[in-house]
Design an enzyme around this catalytic site. Structure first.
Site, PDB file in Angstrom:
ATOM      1  N   CYS A 139       0.820  -1.229   0.000  1.00  0.00           N
ATOM      2  CA  CYS A 139       0.000   0.000   0.000  1.00  0.00           C
ATOM      3  C   CYS A 139       0.848   1.271   0.000  1.00  0.00           C
ATOM      4  CB  CYS A 139      -0.950  -0.007   1.188  1.00  0.00           C
ATOM      5  SG  CYS A 139      -2.072  -1.415   1.128  1.00  0.00           S
ATOM      6  N   HIS A 271      -3.555   6.977   3.010  1.00  0.00           N
ATOM      7  CA  HIS A 271      -3.934   5.701   2.407  1.00  0.00           C
ATOM      8  C   HIS A 271      -5.375   5.391   2.803  1.00  0.00           C
ATOM      9  CE1 HIS A 271      -4.064   1.650   1.142  1.00  0.00           C
ATOM     10  NE2 HIS A 271      -3.948   1.125   2.344  1.00  0.00           N
ATOM     11  N   ASN A 301     -10.373  -0.197  -0.405  1.00  0.00           N
ATOM     12  CA  ASN A 301      -8.912  -0.077  -0.307  1.00  0.00           C
ATOM     13  C   ASN A 301      -8.308  -0.638  -1.602  1.00  0.00           C
ATOM     14  OD1 ASN A 301      -6.192  -0.396   0.234  1.00  0.00           O
ATOM     15  ND2 ASN A 301      -6.476  -1.326   2.255  1.00  0.00           N
TER      16      ASN A 301
HETATM   17  N1  COA Z   1     -18.916  -8.487   8.612  1.00  0.00           N
HETATM   18  C1  COA Z   1     -19.354  -8.744   9.841  1.00  0.00           C
HETATM   19  N2  COA Z   1     -18.524  -9.035  10.876  1.00  0.00           N
HETATM   20  C2  COA Z   1     -17.211  -9.055  10.613  1.00  0.00           C
HETATM   21  C3  COA Z   1     -16.691  -8.787   9.343  1.00  0.00           C
HETATM   22  C4  COA Z   1     -17.600  -8.503   8.323  1.00  0.00           C
HETATM   23  N3  COA Z   1     -17.206  -8.227   7.063  1.00  0.00           N
HETATM   24  N4  COA Z   1     -15.339  -8.877   9.388  1.00  0.00           N
HETATM   25  C5  COA Z   1     -15.030  -9.179  10.658  1.00  0.00           C
HETATM   26  N5  COA Z   1     -16.145  -9.299  11.385  1.00  0.00           N
HETATM   27  C6  COA Z   1     -16.299  -9.644  12.809  1.00  0.00           C
HETATM   28  C7  COA Z   1     -15.124 -10.388  13.342  1.00  0.00           C
HETATM   29  O1  COA Z   1     -15.210 -11.760  13.028  1.00  0.00           O
HETATM   30  C8  COA Z   1     -15.257 -10.110  14.813  1.00  0.00           C
HETATM   31  O2  COA Z   1     -16.201 -11.005  15.331  1.00  0.00           O
HETATM   32  P1  COA Z   1     -16.008 -11.621  16.807  1.00  0.00           P
HETATM   33  O3  COA Z   1     -15.976 -10.455  17.742  1.00  0.00           O
HETATM   34  O4  COA Z   1     -17.210 -12.504  16.945  1.00  0.00           O
HETATM   35  O5  COA Z   1     -14.718 -12.367  16.762  1.00  0.00           O
HETATM   36  C9  COA Z   1     -15.842  -8.705  14.877  1.00  0.00           C
HETATM   37  O6  COA Z   1     -16.354  -8.444  13.571  1.00  0.00           O
HETATM   38  C10 COA Z   1     -14.841  -7.654  15.227  1.00  0.00           C
HETATM   39  O7  COA Z   1     -13.651  -7.915  14.496  1.00  0.00           O
HETATM   40  P2  COA Z   1     -12.445  -6.922  14.554  1.00  0.00           P
HETATM   41  O8  COA Z   1     -11.377  -7.427  13.627  1.00  0.00           O
HETATM   42  O9  COA Z   1     -12.069  -6.637  15.973  1.00  0.00           O
HETATM   43  O10 COA Z   1     -13.153  -5.638  13.956  1.00  0.00           O
HETATM   44  P3  COA Z   1     -12.536  -4.246  13.712  1.00  0.00           P
HETATM   45  O11 COA Z   1     -13.363  -3.239  14.346  1.00  0.00           O
HETATM   46  O12 COA Z   1     -11.065  -4.221  13.987  1.00  0.00           O
HETATM   47  O13 COA Z   1     -12.686  -4.080  12.134  1.00  0.00           O
HETATM   48  C11 COA Z   1     -11.349  -4.317  10.171  1.00  0.00           C
HETATM   49  C12 COA Z   1     -12.119  -5.043  11.252  1.00  0.00           C
HETATM   50  C13 COA Z   1     -10.688  -5.343   9.258  1.00  0.00           C
HETATM   51  C14 COA Z   1     -12.309  -3.449   9.392  1.00  0.00           C
HETATM   52  C15 COA Z   1     -10.277  -3.422  10.849  1.00  0.00           C
HETATM   53  O14 COA Z   1      -9.552  -4.184  11.755  1.00  0.00           O
HETATM   54  C16 COA Z   1      -9.349  -2.808   9.892  1.00  0.00           C
HETATM   55  O15 COA Z   1      -9.719  -1.941   9.126  1.00  0.00           O
HETATM   56  N6  COA Z   1      -8.059  -3.212   9.931  1.00  0.00           N
HETATM   57  C17 COA Z   1      -7.063  -2.658   9.047  1.00  0.00           C
HETATM   58  C18 COA Z   1      -7.229  -3.241   7.712  1.00  0.00           C
HETATM   59  C19 COA Z   1      -6.294  -2.612   6.765  1.00  0.00           C
HETATM   60  O16 COA Z   1      -6.077  -1.446   6.828  1.00  0.00           O
HETATM   61  N7  COA Z   1      -5.705  -3.416   5.878  1.00  0.00           N
HETATM   62  C20 COA Z   1      -4.840  -2.973   4.882  1.00  0.00           C
HETATM   63  C21 COA Z   1      -3.726  -2.259   5.435  1.00  0.00           C
HETATM   64  S1  COA Z   1      -2.878  -1.512   4.196  1.00  0.00           S
END
Ligand code: COA
Length: 354
Positions: A139, A271, A301
């Site tokens: 990224c 980003h 993204n």
């Molecule tokens: N729909 C519904 N629930 C989802 C889901 C989706 N698409 N994806 C994950 N969940 C669930 C998880 O399984 C978890 O369930 P649990 O509590 O029963 O285990 C819950 O949502 C919370 O997961 P968590 O990972 O803590 O959520 P979050 O608030 O951190 O959001 C992301 C998840 C991926 C959106 C977030 O972590 C994020 O944006 N991370 C960075 C990603 C990124 O930037 N990647 C590229 C970098 S360059």
């Protein structure tokens, strides 16, 4: 030896220095500026509603946790080269350039592992036998390319460099994985970087970039969870926290190099991974959230392509104006990060669909 009488050696050095000053023509090193931006998005849209039909997710969850409403999907063969060619051709046209000295392509989802995309792109664009290579910084790829281009231009080695970021994550994301397939989208962006100051574009003022290979497993493409196929996987929560910390530290570093306080930044171009990450970075930098570009709602993204797409969004919405202090910042797999400070000037823009 008396201290107020210079030694013979000192006198020799002193007269040599005077001679050097007289005989040396001081040539100021060139500055680097972005003169044009172009973007290319595939025409196929994938909405949250569509994803909710086949995955255990909802439009509400995706919007509230990420800010994304839809993303694009590139269909057909060789999408990374195809989107790169459209964006590259558009940026050359808008800048009025038929030739460049170097082609750089940032991608982490190439159509095939080898050869690199850049030489094929140079051929397709009719740029002749110029040097061309790919940059694999995930990224942060577009900003790595910008920083390489501006450094090479300042060194005097090149006068015009085409940089293109093109990504088709739809082919490396597991379609059954709700954690990743809701986030990523396909797209490309290009920029022309040339020798010259603000008069001829947006001048690159300072860079900050780095890497931390200890975090290499946090975002990776490889067999995961017993699956033998090579899919993208990430430790979402850990990446989320590191992205906020690293981008804000890097923005501070690049601002210091420009003698700017972070609250003097007019436009932050971060980003586009997650709206909440962008808001948290702005907050950490004591910046009003509305100075940070958010363009992910319609694209998701797009990895390396996210910064040029966000720049184009800032231009079309009138968020960025001539004279603005602009900082672009990115964080991604590797781990890698990069920030680039610009003084905004005249920049051409083209947006195409494929
Ligand atoms: N729909 C519904 N629930 C989802 C889901 C989706 N698409 N994806 C994950 N969940 C669930 C998880 O399984 C978890 O369930 P649990 O509590 O029963 O285990 C819950 O949502 C919370 O997961 P968590 O990972 O803590 O959520 P979050 O608030 O951190 O959001 C992301 C998840 C991926 C959106 C977030 O972590 C994020 O944006 N991370 C960075 C990603 C990124 O930037 N990647 C590229 C970098 S360059």
């Amino acid at each position: 030896m008396s201290l107020d009488r210079p030694s013979r050696m000192c006198r020799v050095l002193e007269s040599k220095r005077r001679l050097d000053i007289k005989d040396t023509t001081i040539v100021p090193s060139p500055t680097a500026a972005i003169t044009a931006i172009a973007t290319c998005l595939p025409s196929t849209r994938v909405t949250n509603a569509e994803l909710s039909q086949r995955l255990d997710t909802t439009d509400r969850w995706i919007r509230s946790r990420t800010g994304i409403a839809e993303r694009r999907r590139a269909d057909g063969k060789g999408p990374v080269l195809a989107m790169a060619t459209s964006a590259g051709a558009a940026v050359l046209e808008v800048a009025g350039h038929r030739t460049v000295d170097l082609v750089l392509v940032a991608t982490s989802s190439p159509d095939r592992p080898s050869p690199a995309v850049a030489p094929q792109l140079a051929s397709r664009l009719g740029l002749g036998f110029v040097p061309a290579f790919d940059i694999s910084a995930v990224c942060s790829g577009f900003l790595y390319a910008t920083n390489i281009a501006s450094s090479l231009i300042r060194s005097g080695a090149f006068r015009s460099i085409l940089i293109v970021a093109s990504e088709a994550y739809s082919r490396i994301v597991d379609p059954d994985d709700r954690a990743t397939s809701v986030i990523f989208g396909d797209g490309a962006g290009a920029a022309l970087v040339v020798a010259g100051g603000t008069a001829s574009g947006s001048e690159v003022l300072a860079e900050d970039w780095g890497s931390d290979g200890d975090g290499c497993d946090l975002l990776q493409v490889g067999p995961a969870g017993g699956d033998v196929r090579n899919y993208f996987s990430m430790s979402g929560r850990e990446v989320y926290l590191r992205a906020i910390e690293t981008m804000s530290t890097s923005v501070r570093a690049v601002s210091e190099r420009c003698s700017w306080h972070t609250d003097e930044i007019d436009v932050l171009v971060p980003h586009q991974a997650n709206r909440r990450i962008i808001e948290a970075v702005a907050k950490k930098l004591s910046m009003p959230a509305d100075r940070a570009v958010v363009s992910l709602e319609k694209t998701g993204n797009t990895a390396a392509a996210s910064i040029p797409l966000a720049l184009a969004h800032a231009m079309t919405t009138g968020m960025v104006r001539a004279g603005d202090r602009v900082v672009m910042t990115a964080f991604g797999g590797g781990l890698t990060w990069a920030s680039t400070a610009l003084r905004w000037g005249e920049v051409g823009l083209a947006e195409v669909e494929l």
